[in-house]
Design a protein around this motif. Structure first.
Motif, short mmCIF file in Angstrom:
data_model
loop_
_atom_site.label_atom_id
_atom_site.label_comp_id
_atom_site.label_asym_id
_atom_site.label_seq_id
_atom_site.Cartn_x
_atom_site.Cartn_y
_atom_site.Cartn_z
N LEU A 256 0.82 -1.22 0.00
CA LEU A 256 0.00 0.00 0.00
C LEU A 256 0.85 1.27 0.00
O LEU A 256 0.36 2.34 -0.34
N ARG A 257 2.11 1.14 0.37
CA ARG A 257 3.03 2.29 0.33
C ARG A 257 3.77 2.38 -1.01
O ARG A 257 4.54 3.31 -1.23
N SER A 258 3.53 1.42 -1.87
CA SER A 258 4.29 1.34 -3.12
C SER A 258 3.50 1.92 -4.29
O SER A 258 2.37 2.38 -4.14
N GLU A 259 4.13 1.84 -5.46
CA GLU A 259 3.50 2.31 -6.69
C GLU A 259 2.31 1.44 -7.08
O GLU A 259 1.47 1.86 -7.88
N ARG A 260 2.25 0.24 -6.53
CA ARG A 260 1.16 -0.69 -6.85
C ARG A 260 -0.07 -0.48 -5.97
O ARG A 260 -1.01 -1.27 -6.02
N ARG A 261 -0.11 0.57 -5.18
CA ARG A 261 -1.18 0.81 -4.22
C ARG A 261 -2.57 0.71 -4.85
O ARG A 261 -3.41 -0.06 -4.39
N GLU A 262 -2.83 1.50 -5.87
CA GLU A 262 -4.18 1.54 -6.46
C GLU A 262 -4.57 0.20 -7.07
O GLU A 262 -5.71 -0.24 -6.93
N GLN A 263 -3.62 -0.44 -7.74
CA GLN A 263 -3.88 -1.75 -8.34
C GLN A 263 -4.22 -2.77 -7.24
O GLN A 263 -5.17 -3.54 -7.38
N ALA A 264 -3.45 -2.76 -6.16
CA ALA A 264 -3.70 -3.70 -5.05
C ALA A 264 -5.04 -3.43 -4.39
O ALA A 264 -5.80 -4.36 -4.10
N LEU A 265 -5.35 -2.15 -4.15
CA LEU A 265 -6.63 -1.82 -3.52
C LEU A 265 -7.80 -2.29 -4.38
O LEU A 265 -8.77 -2.84 -3.85
N THR A 266 -7.71 -2.08 -5.68
CA THR A 266 -8.77 -2.51 -6.58
C THR A 266 -8.94 -4.02 -6.53
O THR A 266 -10.06 -4.53 -6.38
N LEU A 267 -7.84 -4.75 -6.63
CA LEU A 267 -7.89 -6.21 -6.60
C LEU A 267 -8.44 -6.71 -5.27
O LEU A 267 -9.36 -7.54 -5.23
N TRP A 268 -7.91 -6.21 -4.17
CA TRP A 268 -8.32 -6.68 -2.84
C TRP A 268 -9.77 -6.31 -2.54
O TRP A 268 -10.49 -7.06 -1.91
N ARG A 269 -10.19 -5.13 -2.98
CA ARG A 269 -11.57 -4.71 -2.76
C ARG A 269 -12.53 -5.65 -3.51
O ARG A 269 -13.54 -6.09 -2.96
N ARG A 270 -12.21 -5.97 -4.76
CA ARG A 270 -13.05 -6.89 -5.54
C ARG A 270 -13.13 -8.25 -4.88
O ARG A 270 -14.22 -8.83 -4.76
N ARG A 271 -11.98 -8.77 -4.46
CA ARG A 271 -11.96 -10.08 -3.81
C ARG A 271 -12.75 -10.06 -2.51
O ARG A 271 -13.48 -11.00 -2.21
N GLY A 272 -12.59 -9.00 -1.75
CA GLY A 272 -13.31 -8.88 -0.48
C GLY A 272 -14.81 -8.80 -0.67
O GLY A 272 -15.57 -9.48 0.02
N LYS A 273 -15.23 -7.98 -1.62
CA LYS A 273 -16.67 -7.87 -1.90
C LYS A 273 -17.25 -9.20 -2.34
O LYS A 273 -18.33 -9.60 -1.91
N ARG A 274 -16.52 -9.90 -3.22
CA ARG A 274 -16.97 -11.20 -3.70
C ARG A 274 -17.09 -12.19 -2.54
O ARG A 274 -18.07 -12.93 -2.43
N ALA A 275 -16.11 -12.19 -1.66
CA ALA A 275 -16.12 -13.11 -0.52
C ALA A 275 -17.28 -12.79 0.42
O ALA A 275 -17.93 -13.71 0.94
N PHE A 276 -17.55 -11.51 0.66
CA PHE A 276 -18.69 -11.13 1.50
C PHE A 276 -20.00 -11.60 0.87
O PHE A 276 -20.87 -12.12 1.55
N GLU A 277 -20.12 -11.40 -0.43
CA GLU A 277 -21.35 -11.82 -1.12
C GLU A 277 -21.54 -13.34 -1.05
O GLU A 277 -22.65 -13.82 -0.83
N GLU A 278 -20.46 -14.08 -1.22
CA GLU A 278 -20.54 -15.54 -1.12
C GLU A 278 -20.90 -15.99 0.29
O GLU A 278 -21.65 -16.95 0.47
#
Length: 70
Positions: free
Chosen positions: A44-66
């Motif tokens: 989250l402190r790196s250049e990949r922050r936004e990409q990681a947040l997007t990926l993790w948010r999608r995975r988290g939302k999917r897991a909550f829905e399941e």
């Protein structure tokens, strides 16, 4: 009141760690779990922050829905 809110937040976050099965998958090894969290914080402190947040948010939302469907 702030203490109660903080306590609730910590309990909820601990629940997420359990829900992600990190306790089972690491045999409850706190050093490993802490290392995982430090690694995430580093990302989250790196250049990949936004990409990681997007990926993790999608995975988290999917897991909550399941979890709701089960």
């Amino acid at each position: 009141m702030k203490r109660r809110e903080r306590t609730r937040q910590l309990i909820e976050l601990g629940g997420l760690i359990a829900k992600a099965e990190l306790i089972v998958l690491t045999d409850g090894d706190r050093a490993v779990i802490f290392g995982l969290l430090i690694e995430a914080a580093s990302t989250l402190r790196s250049e990949r922050r936004e990409q990681a947040l997007t990926l993790w948010r999608r995975r988290g939302k999917r897991a909550f829905e399941e979890a709701v469907r089960e």
